[in-house]
Design a protein around this motif. Structure first.
Motif, mmCIF file in Angstrom:
data_model
loop_
_atom_site.group_PDB
_atom_site.id
_atom_site.type_symbol
_atom_site.label_atom_id
_atom_site.label_comp_id
_atom_site.label_asym_id
_atom_site.label_seq_id
_atom_site.Cartn_x
_atom_site.Cartn_y
_atom_site.Cartn_z
ATOM 1 N N LEU A 163 62.141 53.419 50.930
ATOM 2 C CA LEU A 163 63.421 52.720 50.803
ATOM 3 C C LEU A 163 63.381 51.460 51.646
ATOM 4 N N CYS A 164 63.793 50.351 51.046
ATOM 5 C CA CYS A 164 63.858 49.075 51.760
ATOM 6 C C CYS A 164 65.285 48.538 51.653
ATOM 7 N N VAL A 165 65.942 48.346 52.796
ATOM 8 C CA VAL A 165 67.344 47.910 52.819
ATOM 9 C C VAL A 165 67.451 46.546 53.484
ATOM 10 N N ILE A 201 61.250 54.236 55.505
ATOM 11 C CA ILE A 201 62.490 53.490 55.332
ATOM 12 C C ILE A 201 62.410 52.237 56.195
ATOM 13 N N TYR A 202 62.512 51.077 55.534
ATOM 14 C CA TYR A 202 62.493 49.795 56.244
ATOM 15 C C TYR A 202 63.894 49.187 56.206
ATOM 16 N N GLN A 230 62.265 52.308 60.257
ATOM 17 C CA GLN A 230 61.840 51.180 61.076
ATOM 18 C C GLN A 230 62.855 50.055 60.910
ATOM 19 N N ILE A 231 63.419 49.603 62.014
ATOM 20 C CA ILE A 231 64.393 48.499 61.998
ATOM 21 C C ILE A 231 63.645 47.223 62.359
ATOM 22 N N ALA A 235 62.563 39.234 57.476
ATOM 23 C CA ALA A 235 61.775 39.580 56.295
ATOM 24 C C ALA A 235 60.299 39.251 56.521
ATOM 25 N N LYS A 236 60.031 38.163 57.232
ATOM 26 C CA LYS A 236 58.649 37.775 57.499
ATOM 27 C C LYS A 236 57.933 38.850 58.305
ATOM 28 N N GLU A 237 58.613 39.363 59.328
ATOM 29 C CA GLU A 237 58.036 40.448 60.134
ATOM 30 C C GLU A 237 57.838 41.699 59.276
ATOM 31 N N ALA A 238 58.822 41.957 58.406
ATOM 32 C CA ALA A 238 58.766 43.153 57.558
ATOM 33 C C ALA A 238 57.587 43.096 56.600
#
Length: 282
Positions: A163-165, A201-202, A230-231, A235-238
Motif C-alpha cells: 500500500l502506498c499512501v 505500507i509506504y 514506513q513514513i 516522493a523522491k526519498e520514497a
C-alpha cells in the motif's frame, strides 16, 4: 536489497506445510457446516489466517476466534455475492475514496495507491456503517481476486500486496467528528477481516501535521501492520527507498514520479462483475 525480504517472500510462496495443514483443519472445525464448505473452497483463505495468527501465545484460540469472526462477518455482509452485481452507492464510494492498482515489485506484490487529498470524508459520512462494510469489503476482495489472477498467470503464490499512501493535503479536519469513525471503520475492515494481506505500507509526502494525525491513527492498527509501515518525507526519498526494496520505477505510481499510470479499482471491480455475468449467461 535485504536478504530478510527474500526470506519472507520465499516463506509466502511456500505451499502449506504438514503442520500448517493440521492447523487449517483445526480452524475449519470451528465453523458451521455451511461456513466450512465456503472457506474450504479456497485453501489459501484458511492458510492466510493460520499464518497471520501463527505467533500468538494461544495459537489455537487466536486462529479459531479469527476464522469464526471472519466467517460470521462474511455471512453478515454477503461476502460470497460481492461480485454478483454492483453494490448500491459503489460508484459514489469510489469517487469519494478513489484508489488505483499499480505495478509489481520483484517478487510479484502489486501496489495499491491512494491519495489523501482525493479522499472526501465529508461525503463518506453519508454512507451507513453497513454500506461501508460491504463497499470496503468488496474492494479488499477485488484485490484478493487480482492477486489470485496474478498467481495463475505466473505460477507463484503471492497473497500480499503493498500500500502506498500520498499524505499531501492531509489535515486534522479529516479526523473530526464522525469522519474519524468513518476512517476507523475502513481501516478496521481491512486489518480485521483480511489478515496477512499486506507486504509493505509506504506513507509518502508526510506533512509536519502528520505527527499529530499519526498519534490518533496508530492505535487503530494491529502491531503486525504497524511493523510494515514506513513514513517517508518526500516522493523522491520514497522512490529511492522503494527501488532499494525491489520496486522498479516502472511499477511506482506516476504521481510520485514513477512510470505507472495505475488502473482504477472501481473499473477493475466493474470488470469482475461483467465477467461473472458473462459466465452466468453462458
Amino acid at each position: 536489497m535485504s536478504p530478510i525480504q527474500d526470506k519472507l517472500a520465499a516463506e509466502e510462496e511456500c505451499r502449506r506445510t504438514d503442520e500448517e495443514d493440521r492447523w487449517c483443519k483445526i480452524a475449519l472445525e470451528s465453523l458451521t457446516d455451511s461456513q466450512r464448505e465456503k472457506f474450504a473452497a479456497d485453501p489459501l483463505d484458511v492458510l492466510m489466517i493460520v499464518r497471520g495468527f501463527w505467533g500468538e501465545q494461544d495459537r489455537k484460540k487466536a486462529i479459531c476466534d479469527a476464522i469464526t469472526m471472519i466467517a460470521d462477518w462474511r455471512d453478515k455482509v454477503g461476502f460470497y455475492k460481492f461480485f454478483d452485481t454492483h453494490i448500491p452507492d459503489d460508484k459514489s464510494f469510489h469517487a469519494w475514496w478513489p484508489e488505483k492498482m499499480y505495478g509489481h515489485d520483484k517478487w510479484g506484490h502489486f501496489i495499491q495507491g491512494v491519495r489523501a487529498g482525493e479522499v472526501d470524508t465529508d461525503s463518506l459520512m453519508a454512507l451507513s456503517d453497513d454500506a461501508l462494510e460491504s463497499l470496503q469489503g468488496q474492494k479488499m476482495s477485488a484485490y484478493q481476486i487480482y492477486k489470485h489472477e496474478w498467481m495463475k498467470q505466473h505460477g507463484q503464490q503471492r497473497y500480499k500486496h503493498t500500500l502506498c499512501v500520498d499524505l499531501t493535503n492531509m489535515s486534522m479536519n479529516m479526523l473530526r467528528g464522525k469522519k474519524r469513525q468513518v476512517l476507523q471503520k475502513i481501516f478496521h475492515i481491512g486489518s480485521t477481516y483480511y489478515p496477512e494481506s499486506m507486504w509493505k505500507i509506504y506513507l509518502v509526502n508526510s506533512p509536519l501535521i502528520f505527527r499529530a494525525i499519526w498519534a490518533i491513527i496508530k492505535p487503530w492498527l494491529h502491531p503486525i501492520t504497524l511493523s510494515k509501515i514506513q513514513i517517508i518525507g518526500s516522493a523522491k526519498e520514497a522512490i529511492k527507498k522503494m527501488n532499494d526494496e525491489g520496486i522498479p520505477i516502472e511499477a511506482i505510481p506516476d504521481w510520485m514520479g514513477g512510470k505507472h499510470p495505475g488502473v482504477s479499482t472501481y473499473d477493475y471491480i466493474s470488470e469482475i462483475i461483467e465477467r461473472r455475468r458473462g459466465f452466468r449467461v453462458l
